[in-house]
Structures are given as structure tokens and as C-alpha cells.
Enzyme design. Structure first.
Site, mmCIF file in Angstrom:
data_model
loop_
_atom_site.group_PDB
_atom_site.id
_atom_site.type_symbol
_atom_site.label_atom_id
_atom_site.label_comp_id
_atom_site.label_asym_id
_atom_site.label_seq_id
_atom_site.Cartn_x
_atom_site.Cartn_y
_atom_site.Cartn_z
ATOM 1 N N GLY A 90 0.826 -1.065 0.149
ATOM 2 C CA GLY A 90 -0.004 0.191 0.329
ATOM 3 C C GLY A 90 1.044 1.418 0.011
ATOM 4 O O GLY A 90 1.973 1.690 0.907
ATOM 5 N N ASP A 91 0.530 2.620 -0.634
ATOM 6 C CA ASP A 91 1.393 3.217 -1.067
ATOM 7 C C ASP A 91 1.745 4.103 0.683
ATOM 8 O O ASP A 91 2.089 5.424 0.760
ATOM 9 C CB ASP A 91 1.114 4.681 -1.952
ATOM 10 C CG ASP A 91 -0.571 4.759 -2.500
ATOM 11 O OD1 ASP A 91 -0.709 5.214 -0.409
ATOM 12 O OD2 ASP A 91 -1.391 5.633 -3.172
ATOM 13 N N THR A 122 -5.844 1.457 0.637
ATOM 14 C CA THR A 122 -7.312 1.323 1.178
ATOM 15 C C THR A 122 -7.562 2.205 2.849
ATOM 16 O O THR A 122 -7.148 1.364 3.077
ATOM 17 C CB THR A 122 -8.495 0.001 0.870
ATOM 18 O OG1 THR A 122 -7.847 -0.412 -0.792
ATOM 19 C CG2 THR A 122 -9.417 -0.208 1.211
ATOM 20 N N ASP A 204 12.780 10.914 45.808
ATOM 21 C CA ASP A 204 12.770 9.922 45.464
ATOM 22 C C ASP A 204 12.598 9.018 46.608
ATOM 23 O O ASP A 204 13.334 8.284 47.334
ATOM 24 C CB ASP A 204 13.712 9.148 44.295
ATOM 25 C CG ASP A 204 13.604 7.776 44.123
ATOM 26 O OD1 ASP A 204 12.184 7.159 43.967
ATOM 27 O OD2 ASP A 204 14.345 7.055 43.357
#
Ligand code: SPV
Ligand code: MG
Length: 431
Positions: A90-91, A122, A204
Site C-alpha cells: 500500500g502506498d 485503501t 525519590d
């Protein structure tokens, strides 16, 4: 008869794929490659059906003459073996992450005069809906949760990147490279206590509470699909840890790592420069057992982190603890070190692997950063965590920008080093 090759990396065959096959038939014999599980994972298309099922799907498409396995994201091996006259796709691979793959195919084909066919891609409502369904399947807790175990068994070594927000989550989700003929990206995300705390401007020390840490997880989960490893600090009291396990499991987190420290937890990279107390083996094993007893699925992992090398208690202590924690039910062992060289990590891994061939080993090569993933894998490591590099790169960049604006009394001077406005506003996909 000419040969036309196309590769499918999908769990659902839709009209777009059928269209490719119909186009391909016009040029010759149609060979379809199916990406192996490992390659699918590398390509960030985590399979939701088995490899055998994907093969069957392709074989049943009318017009397909042969189905073969493509076991790398790049087409090099297939092109070398098959020598197709054409590769059709597909492109949509003319731009975005797939462009690197197309460029490589073009180069390989040009070696013998093969050609690329970019078929119109598509994309209609139906295809969009199928795409969404696959994505939804990847994001849902029950699928995401088990993906860490699956990825370890399929890839052997996986790598996780630290994330602490939706944006850093997107970086871990989407960053890929095509380098030296290899397509690569991160497999998982690490919600670091250090970076989650730092992002909130807090130390932390288990100060950022679980409600806030869970919020970070939600932010990351909303925009990503990759599995999450949560830094659970010391896990707190066993009576509290069981609730953490239940919540993480329900959210779809794959693993929690808890470290064998007790009392006021400080970051391991301080080592013995600050007062830190290691838990007893017996007490920590009770916490592991409590967590394992409460979890509801087979998927969730409780990984025990050993601080013996950090606290200079010696290799024997580290190994004794590792075997005891596995015996108590830990699904993996994390061994940490703050040495500049990887020697003690390698020694631990070799000695642990001499007796235990299967329990996953996790390492965090922040200090011992010269060793490569491949070398770590040769010593039996399964998970490499890049625990803080995103935060450490962003912080100086932001500080510099703030300074430049102060110096010049305007933002023009710093603009060239910034991401263009157009890019930042299109960075985030809209649903
Ligand atoms: C973290 O990222 O929070 C960790 C790893 O626990 S370390 O900072 O190296 O202790
Ligand atoms: Mg931490």
C-alpha cells in the site's frame, strides 16, 4: 512467470489486503510473506492471534499462490532468497515509520532490477473500524498485562524505556530506528519512582503516594499499547502491598518490581552515601508470598530486586537472596549495581544462571552503561531497563531554554533549538 511479493503484518485480512492481492495478480505469481511473532513485536504490531492462524488466513485469500514466513521486519532475507520481480505494498509506506522499510526494499531490488509497486492504500470507514478494533485489543488490560511475559518468551531480551507522562509514553510507544539493516524500537515502559517523583519536583523517597503514581500509569496507558513495568519501591507493608498488586493487575500493568529495603527508602544510586537499610530475607520473602497469593491472573509478574551490591553486602549475599526470593515465588530477579563497570553484574548473572536457567533477570545499566544489550543477553539477562535517560535529557534542555530567554529578554535566540510549533501541535494523534 514473474514473481510478486507482498508482506502482511496483520491479524485481520480486510478489503485493503484483498485489493493488494488483486493488483499483484496482474503482475504474476503472488507470494505472501507472513511476519513471524518476533518480527511483529519488533514492528510494534503485537500479535493478537497465533502465527499459525495468521498463516491460515493468508493461505485462504483467493489469488494467493504461496505463503512464506518473513522473520525480520526488513525484507532483505526474503528478497535475497525469493528474488521477486516486484514487491507490492500500500502506498501508505511512502511516509512515516514504514518509509525506512520501503527505502531499504527499493535499494535491495535495485541490485538486480526488481521493482516496487505502490498500490493505492485503501482507507475507508470499514478499514478504520478494523484498525480501531485491533488497537483496542492491544490497549485493553487483559491483553496488555500478559504481553510482557509473551515478549520475554518470544524475544529473549526485551528493553524498556522510562516514562512518567503521556508524552514520554508516546516517545516509548512510537520511537523506532532502522539502523544497520535492523528495525528496532522499545518493547516495554518503566514507570520509575525516581522520574515519577522528579517530574513532580519531589525526592525519590516513597513520598509520591500510590494514588498519584496510579494516575501516572493511567496517563501513560491512555495513549500507549506497550506493556508496563511499575517501580514499586519497597512495596511498603505487606498488608499494603497486596492492595497495590490487585490495583496494578486490574489496570493491566504487567509487572511490579519491589526492592528489599525497609524504612526510609533512598534512591539506590546514592549507595552507601546515605543511610539505607536492607530488609531481612525472611521478611522480604513474606512480602513476595503475600503478593503472589493475592494476584488473580497468571500473567502478572512480581519481580524481586536485590540491593546487596548497592549496599556492599557482597556477591554471596546477593545470590543467597536471589535463590530465596525465587523460592518464595518471585517471577523474576532484578540485580542492581552502581559500579561504573559491569563486572559484578556479569558475575552475578553467570552465577545465578549456573543454577537457574529460566527465571527472568532484569538489569538497569545506568552506571555500568558500557555493556551492550547483546552482551547482557549472553550473560542471561532478559529485561534491560533504561530507567532515567529521558528525564536526564529533557531537564538540561528545558533549563537551557529558560536561561536563554532570561539572557536575551526574548525567545528568538533559542527558537532554532526548539521543535517547530507545527510539529508539536500535530505530535499528538486525535482520536
Ligand atoms: C528508578 O528508576 O526509580 C529506580 C532505578 O528505582 S534506580 O534509580 O537506579 O534506583
Ligand atoms: Mg525507583
Amino acid at each position: 512467470m514473474k514473481t510478486v511479493y507482498t508482506c502482511f503484518c496483520t491479524d485481520v485480512i480486510h478489503e485493503g489486503h484483498m485489493n493488494i492481492i488483486q493488483q499483484a495478480q496482474k503482475y504474476g505469481r503472488v507470494v505472501v510473506g507472513i511476519l513471524s511473532d518476533e518480527a511483529m513485536i519488533k514492528y510494534n504490531r503485537f500479535p493478537t492471534i497465533s502465527f499459525e492462524e495468521r498463516l491460515e488466513l493468508a493461505k485462504n485469500i483467493p489469488g494467493v499462490d504461496e505463503v512464506i514466513v518473513q522473520d525480520t521486519v526488513l525484507y532483505d532475507n526474503v528478497i535475497d532468497q525469493l528474488h521477486p520481480d516486484y514487491v507490492i505494498h500500500g502506498d501508505n509506506w511512502l511516509s512515516g515509520p514504514m518509509k525506512a522499510i520501503r527505502d531499504r526494499v527499493e535499494k535491495k531490488l535495485s541490485e538486480y532490477g526488481g521493482e516496487i509497486i505502490d498500490a493505492p492504500y485503501t482507507y475507508n470507514e470499514n478499514v478504520k473500524r478494523i484498525d480501531m478494533q485491533i488497537k483496542e485489543k492491544l490497549m485493553m488490560p487483559e491483553f496488555r498485562r500478559k504481553r510482557l511475559k509473551q515478549a520475554i518468551s518470544l524475544r529473549g531480551l526485551i528493553k524498556a524505556l522510562e516514562v512518567h507522562s503521556g508524552l514520554t509514553g508516546l516517545i516509548a510507544e512510537k520511537t523506532y530506528v532502522e539502523n544497520d539493516g535492523e528495525f528496532d524500537q522499545f518493547d516495554a515502559m518503566w514507570i520509575s519512582s525516581l522520574c515519577d517523583s522528579t517530574a513532580k519536583g519531589k525526592p525519590d523517597i516513597e513520598l509520591v503516594d500510590m494514588t498519584s503514581r496510579f494516575r501516572t500509569i493511567e496517563d501513560v496507558m491512555e495513549v500507549t499499547t506497550k506493556p508496563i513495568i511499575f517501580d514499586g519501591d519497597s512495596g511498603g507493608l505487606a498488608e499494603h502491598f497486596v492492595y497495590t498488586v490487585r490495583s496494578l493487575e486490574r489496570m493491566g500493568v504487567s509487572a511490579v518490581i519491589i526492592e528489599d529495603k525497609i524504612g526510609l527508602k533512598k534512591n539506590s544510586l546514592f549507595g552507601t552515601e546515605v543511610k539505607q537499610t536492607q530488609d531481612t530475607i525472611e521478611h522480604f520473602c513474606e512480602k513476595i508470598k503475600a503478593g503472589k497469593k493475592i494476584q488473580l491472573t497468571e500473567d502478572f509478574m512480581i519481580i524481586a530486586r536485590i540491593e546487596s551490591l548497592i549496599l556492599e553486602q557482597g556477591m554471596e549475599d546477593a545470590l543467597t537472596r536471589a535463590f530465596a526470593y525465587v523460592e518464595a515465588g518471585a517471577d523474576g530477579i532484578m540485580i542492581h549495581s552502581r559500579r561504573k563497570t559491569p563486572d559484578e553484574i556479569v558475575e552475578f548473572c553467570d552465577k545465578f544462571r549456573a543454577k537457574d536457567k529460566t527465571t527472568p533477570i532484569v538489569v538497569v545499566p545506568t552506571s555500568f552503561n558500557t555493556i551492550t544489550e547483546k552482551e547482557l543477553q549472553e550473560h542471561g539477562v532478559n529485561i534491560v531497563i533504561y530507567a532515567n535517560q529521558l528525564t536526564r535529557s529533557a531537564f538540561p534542555a528545558m533549563e537551557n531554554t529558560a536561561r536563554e530567554i532570561l539572557i536575551h529578554h526574548r525567545a528568538k535566540e533559542v527558537d532554532d533549538s526548539l521543535m517547530p510549533i507545527k510539529e508539536i501541535i500535530t505530535l499528538i494523534d486525535e482520536l
